[in-house]
Each structure stands twice: as structure tokens, then as C-alpha cells.
Design an enzyme around this catalytic site. Sequence first.
Site, PDB file in Angstrom:
ATOM      1  CG  HIS A  85      -1.961   1.031   1.195  1.00 22.86           C
ATOM      2  ND1 HIS A  85      -1.701   2.344   1.495  1.00 22.86           N
ATOM      3  CD2 HIS A  85      -3.272   0.963   0.848  1.00 22.86           C
ATOM      4  CE1 HIS A  85      -2.813   3.045   1.344  1.00 22.86           C
ATOM      5  NE2 HIS A  85      -3.783   2.235   0.950  1.00 22.86           N
ATOM      6  CD  GLU A 104      -5.313   1.786  -3.142  1.00 18.99           C
ATOM      7  OE1 GLU A 104      -6.496   1.652  -2.864  1.00 18.99           O
ATOM      8  OE2 GLU A 104      -4.432   1.957  -2.289  1.00 18.99           O
TER       9      GLU A 104
HETATM   10  O1  LIG Z   1      -6.721   1.688   1.656  1.00 21.86           O
HETATM   11  C1  LIG Z   1      -7.531   2.085   0.856  1.00 21.86           C
HETATM   12  C2  LIG Z   1      -7.207   2.873  -0.295  1.00 21.86           C
HETATM   13  O2  LIG Z   1      -5.943   3.397  -0.122  1.00 21.86           O
HETATM   14  C3  LIG Z   1      -8.204   3.898  -0.682  1.00 21.86           C
HETATM   15  O3  LIG Z   1      -8.518   4.777   0.364  1.00 21.86           O
HETATM   16  P1  LIG Z   1      -9.698   5.860   0.171  1.00 21.86           P
HETATM   17  O4  LIG Z   1     -10.864   5.105  -0.401  1.00 21.86           O
HETATM   18  O5  LIG Z   1      -9.977   6.378   1.558  1.00 21.86           O
HETATM   19  O6  LIG Z   1      -9.189   6.913  -0.751  1.00 21.86           O
END
Ligand SMILES: O=C[C@H](O)COP(=O)(O)O
Length: 239
Positions: free
Chosen positions: A84, A156
Site C-alpha cells: 500500500h 491506487e
Molecule cells: O486503503 C484504501 C485505499 O488506499 C483507498 O482509500 P480511500 O478510499 O480512503 O481513498
Amino acid sequence: MFTVVDEAKALVEDLKARVRDVSGVEIVVCPPFISLTTVHAVIKDSNIGLGAQNLYWEDKGAFTGEVSAPMLTSAGCSYVIIGHSERRTYFGETDATVNKRIFAALAGELKPIVCIGETLQEREQNRTFEVIKRQVKDGLAGLSAEQMADVVLAYEPVWAIGTGKTATPAQAQEVHAFIRKLLKDLFGSATAEATRIQYGGSVKPDNASELMNQPDIDGALVGGASLKADSFEQIVKFQ
Ligand SMILES: O=C[C@H](O)COP(=O)(O)O
């Protein structure tokens, strides 16, 4: 790092009731380590799977504070998030350590959800594709097409995580298509087509459909909106 144990339990109990009739969508929750066994007891006979947010690459040993693949499977996990962007930014995760964790996860019969994505600065410098290519090639180095069957990728863009800024469906689709092409070059067409590539970064009920209806977006990695059962339910039930 959200929810203490009681909060995680209440959240997943609420979610379980809301999605009990859902089929055709794989639902996985990835609570903090401390809540894994409690959450597993709630969902073990349901249509919700369990994942962790990280793991260490050794099975056991003098690595105080780390959690291994066998520990995660013993807690009921079938998935684990790896690489992540917050692990990369704050805890020194690199493509090389991502690679070691992927091998450890697969050896432990956990499916890795491997996160990749560019920062805002990298996007503004037109380096998005270069960064994604490096993360895919180095992160997945040495894996066979057979092993890739158990690997999930999550694109992401770092600038969209927790910021409320979502990549437009076109921006996300462009990168997802690029990732699929990279997978084709590395592992062949069948693997590229079969690999699940999720999008993450401010996914909400009101943008889930248009994102997930893109041809190369196969699902969502949801952060903030998963902390409320009703918004996660709406995302799971996107049309
Ligand atoms: O861990 C989850 C992802 O990094 C997305 O986070 P988010 O939906 O709060 O932007």
C-alpha cells in the site's frame, strides 16, 4: 489504522446483514491485525472474506512486531494487502520488499492484493507510466503465470487516496489498460485477461459504478467509504 476491536466487530456485523444476499461480487474486508480473529468469527460462514493489511516475509523468528503468512492464515485470512502506498511512503516499503512479501503470501496460501500507483508529483512530471511499469516489473519479478492466478493488483494513484480526489474513469481506465498490457508482455494474454485489477482512491457510492464499468477495472479497493456499512454496501451493490 481505523477501528478498535469492538468497532470492527460492530461494523462487520452490520455489513454482513446488509450484503447477505449479494452474489457475483467477491467481498473482502481487511481490518487491522488486532481485529482479524474477532472479525473472522463474525464472517466465517458468510459471503465476506478476510484479508490483512500487511505481512512479513519470514514465517517465524526473531522479528518482533511483525506478522507472518502462517499467522494470518491461522487467523482466517485468505488475502493480504501488500505495498500500500502508505507502507511505501511511511514504512520504507520498496518494490523489492513488495516482491518478497508476495512470495511469502503465495507460499502461505494467501492471495496478495498488490498496490501500485504514482504520486501527484510523478503524474505532473508525466512519469505515471514509467512508475507503474517499474512497480509491476520489479514487484512481480520472478512470478510464474501460474502464480499470477492468485495475485490481485490494485491501482491506487497516491494523489487520490483519502483526498476526495478521484481519478476520472478515463484516467483510471488508461492506467488499467496499460497495466493489463504490461501483464500481457510479462505473463501472456490469458494471465493478463484473468488478472483482477482493482481501482482504489476515494471510491464512493456515487462514483463506484462509472469506475467499475470501465473495461479494465475489475473491482475496488475501498478505504474511507468502507468504514461505514451503508456506503460500503452501496459500493458492493453498484450497478
Ligand atoms: O486503503 C484504501 C485505499 O488506499 C483507498 O482509500 P480511500 O478510499 O480512503 O481513498
